[in-house]
Design a protein around this motif. Structure first.
Motif, PDB file in Angstrom:
ATOM      1  N   GLN A  17     -52.927  30.456  51.899  1.00  0.00           N
ATOM      2  CA  GLN A  17     -52.180  29.458  51.673  1.00  0.00           C
ATOM      3  C   GLN A  17     -51.855  28.898  53.246  1.00  0.00           C
ATOM      4  O   GLN A  17     -50.644  29.664  53.568  1.00  0.00           O
ATOM      5  CB  GLN A  17     -50.535  30.606  51.356  1.00  0.00           C
ATOM      6  N   THR A  18     -51.729  27.690  52.904  1.00  0.00           N
ATOM      7  CA  THR A  18     -51.403  26.503  54.315  1.00  0.00           C
ATOM      8  C   THR A  18     -49.632  26.374  54.538  1.00  0.00           C
ATOM      9  O   THR A  18     -49.673  26.146  55.490  1.00  0.00           O
ATOM     10  CB  THR A  18     -51.852  24.838  54.119  1.00  0.00           C
ATOM     11  N   SER A  19     -49.256  26.544  53.265  1.00  0.00           N
ATOM     12  CA  SER A  19     -48.323  26.287  53.523  1.00  0.00           C
ATOM     13  C   SER A  19     -47.744  27.425  54.454  1.00  0.00           C
ATOM     14  O   SER A  19     -46.323  27.302  55.036  1.00  0.00           O
ATOM     15  CB  SER A  19     -47.184  26.080  51.750  1.00  0.00           C
ATOM     16  N   VAL A  20     -47.523  28.952  54.333  1.00  0.00           N
ATOM     17  CA  VAL A  20     -46.813  29.755  55.531  1.00  0.00           C
ATOM     18  C   VAL A  20     -47.384  29.532  56.594  1.00  0.00           C
ATOM     19  O   VAL A  20     -46.952  30.539  57.440  1.00  0.00           O
ATOM     20  CB  VAL A  20     -47.920  31.440  53.941  1.00  0.00           C
ATOM     21  N   PHE A  21     -48.749  29.300  57.478  1.00  0.00           N
ATOM     22  CA  PHE A  21     -48.745  28.971  57.816  1.00  0.00           C
ATOM     23  C   PHE A  21     -48.401  27.888  58.931  1.00  0.00           C
ATOM     24  O   PHE A  21     -47.480  27.491  60.222  1.00  0.00           O
ATOM     25  CB  PHE A  21     -50.643  28.740  58.742  1.00  0.00           C
ATOM     26  N   ALA A  22     -48.234  26.662  57.623  1.00  0.00           N
ATOM     27  CA  ALA A  22     -47.109  25.489  58.260  1.00  0.00           C
ATOM     28  C   ALA A  22     -46.063  25.783  58.742  1.00  0.00           C
ATOM     29  O   ALA A  22     -45.291  25.759  59.715  1.00  0.00           O
ATOM     30  CB  ALA A  22     -46.802  24.473  57.009  1.00  0.00           C
ATOM     31  N   ALA A  23     -45.702  26.546  58.053  1.00  0.00           N
ATOM     32  CA  ALA A  23     -43.645  27.100  58.197  1.00  0.00           C
ATOM     33  C   ALA A  23     -43.588  27.506  59.326  1.00  0.00           C
ATOM     34  O   ALA A  23     -42.430  27.801  60.689  1.00  0.00           O
ATOM     35  CB  ALA A  23     -43.030  27.793  57.214  1.00  0.00           C
ATOM     36  N   LEU A  24     -44.315  28.669  60.088  1.00  0.00           N
ATOM     37  CA  LEU A  24     -44.719  29.939  60.730  1.00  0.00           C
ATOM     38  C   LEU A  24     -44.328  28.731  62.410  1.00  0.00           C
ATOM     39  O   LEU A  24     -43.843  28.818  63.666  1.00  0.00           O
ATOM     40  CB  LEU A  24     -45.235  30.295  61.102  1.00  0.00           C
TER      41      LEU A  24
END
Length: 295
Positions: A17-24
């Motif tokens: 899930q790309t959004s989880v990495f993007a948040a970090l």
């Protein structure tokens, strides 16, 4: 339910899930920017391209397909900017622009749903209506979750003895807290809540005792989203807020969420190595008291 949040890489037998990495990554980037510019006057013109544009791009790409995560990232970044001393006038302007853009997007998508494929506006509308007393899948989920919590009560059923694990949709992710309460009772709920409060307390302690501003901002930026996700998940299970789809960090099923949570905790532990020893804090406090008395 029309959700498209996972990226499948060719030749690799899993998706993430790309959004989880993007948040970090975004929070780390914002913390680094604030640290490098702590002695410089920040204005809208000199901060738009290096900091505001990436924030709007990341949130704008995530929000249509995953509204709750987009809002969470936006709020956490704003909190980080506030703690980092970003000008309040610009922050208020960012909030105003974000609200206006979100309202315009939702209004347009409700009137022209085929204009932007992949959006979830109708799902959001359904969840809010169900939270207000409607009927639908989300309402059924909440009813099953509350029934599981009632079954837990004071005397728990016991580990693995949940009767609602099969009938409650998303029982291993979005509504795992209800299953925890059913199997472990009120003491399990209190213990779970207390453990996240303990993590929050440790985040605050580390953030206030590290020697550099970057460490403080980094711990706050990647630590608070974990706690916010946890409390959001629990609030959904007891029907305090509409269904958001946020997982319960560390406990919910989901590879990407678990990996990124562990990465964030690992970074926080790494930053804690730079904590000022308790003896030095006491000496500094004594020196400040002496200087104050002399003055």
């Amino acid at each position: 339910a029309n959700a498209s949040r996972w990226l499948k890489l060719p030749g690799v037998p899993f998706a993430f899930q790309t959004s989880v990495f993007a948040a970090l990554i975004l929070n780390i980037y914002v913390a680094r920017y604030l640290d490098r510019n702590k002695d410089r006057e920040i204005t809208f013109n000199n901060s738009f391209v290096p900091i505001l544009l990436p924030i709007f791009l990341v949130v704008g790409l995530i929000f249509p397909a995953n509204g709750s995560t987009g809002i969470l990232i936006f709020l956490m970044v704003l909190a980080l900017l506030f703690i980092g001393g970003y000008p309040m006038k610009i922050l208020l302007s960012i909030i105003g622009v974000g609200i206006i853009v979100a309202i315009l997007f939702i209004t347009i998508m409700l009137k022209f749903p085929d204009m932007f494929p992949g959006h979830r506006v109708h799902t959001w509308k359904s969840r809010i209506e169900n939270f207000a007393g409607g009927e639908g899948e989300e309402s059924y989920q909440v009813q099953q979750a509350k029934a599981a919590i009632v079954q837990g009560g004071i005397i728990a059923r016991g580990p693995g003895k949940s009767a609602f694990k099969q009938s409650l949709p998303q029982s291993s992710s979005d509504f795992i807290f209800a299953i925890i309460v059913e199997e472990y009772g009120i003491m399990g709920a209190i213990t779970c809540f207390f453990l996240y409060l303990l993590i929050l307390w440790r985040i605050i302690v580390i953030a206030t005792k590290v020697e550099n501003i970057f460490g403080t901002l980094l711990v706050v930026g990647i630590g608070l989203p974990i706690i916010f996700q946890a409390f959001s998940n629990m609030a959904v299970a007891v029907n305090l807020i509409p269904v958001t789809g946020q997982p319960l960090p560390i406990l919910s099923y989901g590879g990407t969420s678990m990996w990124v949570t562990y990465m964030a905790l690992g970074i926080i532990i790494s930053v804690s190595r730079d904590m000022i020893p308790e003896e030095n804090i006491k000496e500094n406090n004594k020196k400040e008291d002496v200087n104050y008395e002399i003055a």
